[in-house]
Design a protein around this motif. Structure first.
Motif, PDB file in Angstrom:
ATOM      1  N   MET A   1       0.815  -1.215   0.000  1.00 35.19           N
ATOM      2  CA  MET A   1       0.000   0.000   0.000  1.00 35.19           C
ATOM      3  C   MET A   1       0.853   1.272   0.000  1.00 35.19           C
ATOM      4  N   CYS A   2       1.876   1.294  -0.860  1.00 37.89           N
ATOM      5  CA  CYS A   2       2.748   2.463  -0.890  1.00 37.89           C
ATOM      6  C   CYS A   2       2.425   3.428  -2.028  1.00 37.89           C
ATOM      7  N   ARG A   3       1.576   3.046  -2.975  1.00 35.58           N
ATOM      8  CA  ARG A   3       1.212   3.946  -4.070  1.00 35.58           C
ATOM      9  C   ARG A   3      -0.244   3.739  -4.471  1.00 35.58           C
ATOM     10  N   VAL A   4      -0.974   4.842  -4.604  1.00 33.65           N
ATOM     11  CA  VAL A   4      -2.368   4.799  -5.040  1.00 33.65           C
ATOM     12  C   VAL A   4      -2.382   4.777  -6.567  1.00 33.65           C
ATOM     13  N   ILE A   5      -3.005   3.744  -7.138  1.00 40.51           N
ATOM     14  CA  ILE A   5      -3.066   3.590  -8.592  1.00 40.51           C
ATOM     15  C   ILE A   5      -4.425   4.025  -9.141  1.00 40.51           C
ATOM     16  N   ALA A   6      -5.499   3.738  -8.393  1.00 41.39           N
ATOM     17  CA  ALA A   6      -6.842   4.047  -8.890  1.00 41.39           C
ATOM     18  C   ALA A   6      -7.782   4.276  -7.713  1.00 41.39           C
ATOM     19  N   HIS A   7      -8.904   4.918  -8.009  1.00 40.01           N
ATOM     20  CA  HIS A   7      -9.921   5.219  -7.000  1.00 40.01           C
ATOM     21  C   HIS A   7     -11.309   5.114  -7.626  1.00 40.01           C
ATOM     22  N   LEU A   8     -12.291   4.772  -6.814  1.00 43.29           N
ATOM     23  CA  LEU A   8     -13.701   4.934  -7.178  1.00 43.29           C
ATOM     24  C   LEU A   8     -14.504   5.075  -5.902  1.00 43.29           C
ATOM     25  N   LYS A   9     -15.663   5.697  -6.060  1.00 43.04           N
ATOM     26  CA  LYS A   9     -16.546   5.910  -4.918  1.00 43.04           C
ATOM     27  C   LYS A   9     -17.880   5.231  -5.176  1.00 43.04           C
ATOM     28  N   LEU A  10     -18.364   4.499  -4.187  1.00 42.84           N
ATOM     29  CA  LEU A  10     -19.673   3.857  -4.227  1.00 42.84           C
ATOM     30  C   LEU A  10     -20.614   4.702  -3.372  1.00 42.84           C
ATOM     31  N   SER A  11     -21.697   5.172  -3.972  1.00 43.28           N
ATOM     32  CA  SER A  11     -22.642   6.043  -3.269  1.00 43.28           C
ATOM     33  C   SER A  11     -24.024   5.423  -3.237  1.00 43.28           C
ATOM     34  N   PRO A  12     -24.786   5.724  -2.191  1.00 45.76           N
ATOM     35  CA  PRO A  12     -26.145   5.171  -2.108  1.00 45.76           C
ATOM     36  C   PRO A  12     -27.076   5.811  -3.130  1.00 45.76           C
ATOM     37  N   ILE A  13     -28.105   5.084  -3.486  1.00 44.04           N
ATOM     38  CA  ILE A  13     -29.195   5.602  -4.312  1.00 44.04           C
ATOM     39  C   ILE A  13     -30.434   5.523  -3.415  1.00 44.04           C
ATOM     40  N   THR A  14     -30.933   6.662  -3.032  1.00 39.72           N
ATOM     41  CA  THR A  14     -32.019   6.731  -2.056  1.00 39.72           C
ATOM     42  C   THR A  14     -33.208   5.849  -2.411  1.00 39.72           C
ATOM     43  N   SER A  15     -33.574   5.818  -3.683  1.00 42.63           N
ATOM     44  CA  SER A  15     -34.771   5.090  -4.085  1.00 42.63           C
ATOM     45  C   SER A  15     -34.535   3.613  -4.387  1.00 42.63           C
ATOM     46  N   LYS A  16     -33.286   3.150  -4.339  1.00 44.96           N
ATOM     47  CA  LYS A  16     -32.970   1.753  -4.660  1.00 44.96           C
ATOM     48  C   LYS A  16     -32.037   1.206  -3.583  1.00 44.96           C
ATOM     49  N   LYS A  17     -32.615   0.522  -2.621  1.00 48.60           N
ATOM     50  CA  LYS A  17     -31.852   0.052  -1.460  1.00 48.60           C
ATOM     51  C   LYS A  17     -30.837  -1.040  -1.792  1.00 48.60           C
TER      52      LYS A  17
END
Length: 168
Positions: A65-81
């Motif tokens: 874990m010495c270098r960040v290669i990629a990122h993504l974010k997972l976010s909620p969808i209020t209407s789809k649990k």
């Protein structure tokens, strides 16, 4: 339910939820801002909101874990649990074209299915729909992360934006 870094069959790469590796936040902030500039304070607040449920930011790192290669974010969808929205997918420019986008998306799909017990992932893209099609995403109607509206949101009317989903 904090999880250790995920590692695929001896790969020299790991995927870790950013809240389990706060030492990577500054580098992750710089990576995201290299593609979509925004104040460091706002970006860091978004990363610090990551948790074991949603929202959750995942980072692909090298062994140790010495270098960040990629990122993504997972976010909620209020209407789809049982669904989430993937956003801020970015791969370090020096690592592009080597399969790391596909790798972090695969990790995210596994995380959604196994850890979060979700069954669908949604996303929007302006210019990477070919990539997402190749990894199994299909076009769908625009979706709002914020639930149903009584009027159309201007952001959903962006003619260049394509919405896609994948059933896990």
């Amino acid at each position: 339910m904090g999880l250790p870094p995920f590692n695929v069959s001896g790969s020299p790469f790991n995927v870790v939820p950013i809240h389990n590796a706060p030492e990577l936040m500054k580098d992750t902030c710089a990576l995201i801002n290299s593609e979509w500039p925004r104040s460091e304070t706002a970006r860091m607040r978004s990363l610090q909101a990551s948790c074991d449920t949603l929202p959750c930011s995942l980072v692909l790192t090298t062994e140790g874990m010495c270098r960040v290669i990629a990122h993504l974010k997972l976010s909620p969808i209020t209407s789809k649990k049982k669904a989430c929205f993937v956003e801020s997918v970015v791969v370090d420019k020096s690592y592009r074209g080597q399969g790391f986008g596909k790798l972090i998306m695969k990790f995210a799909e596994d995380y959604c299915r196994v850890v979060l017990d979700l069954n669908t992932i949604y996303l929007s893209t302006i210019d990477q729909d070919g990539f997402y099609e190749r990894i199994g995403y299909e076009y769908c109607a625009p979706i709002s992360m914020y639930g149903p509206r009584h009027c159309e949101l201007p952001s959903l009317q962006n003619l260049n934006k394509k919405y896609m989903k994948k059933v896990l």
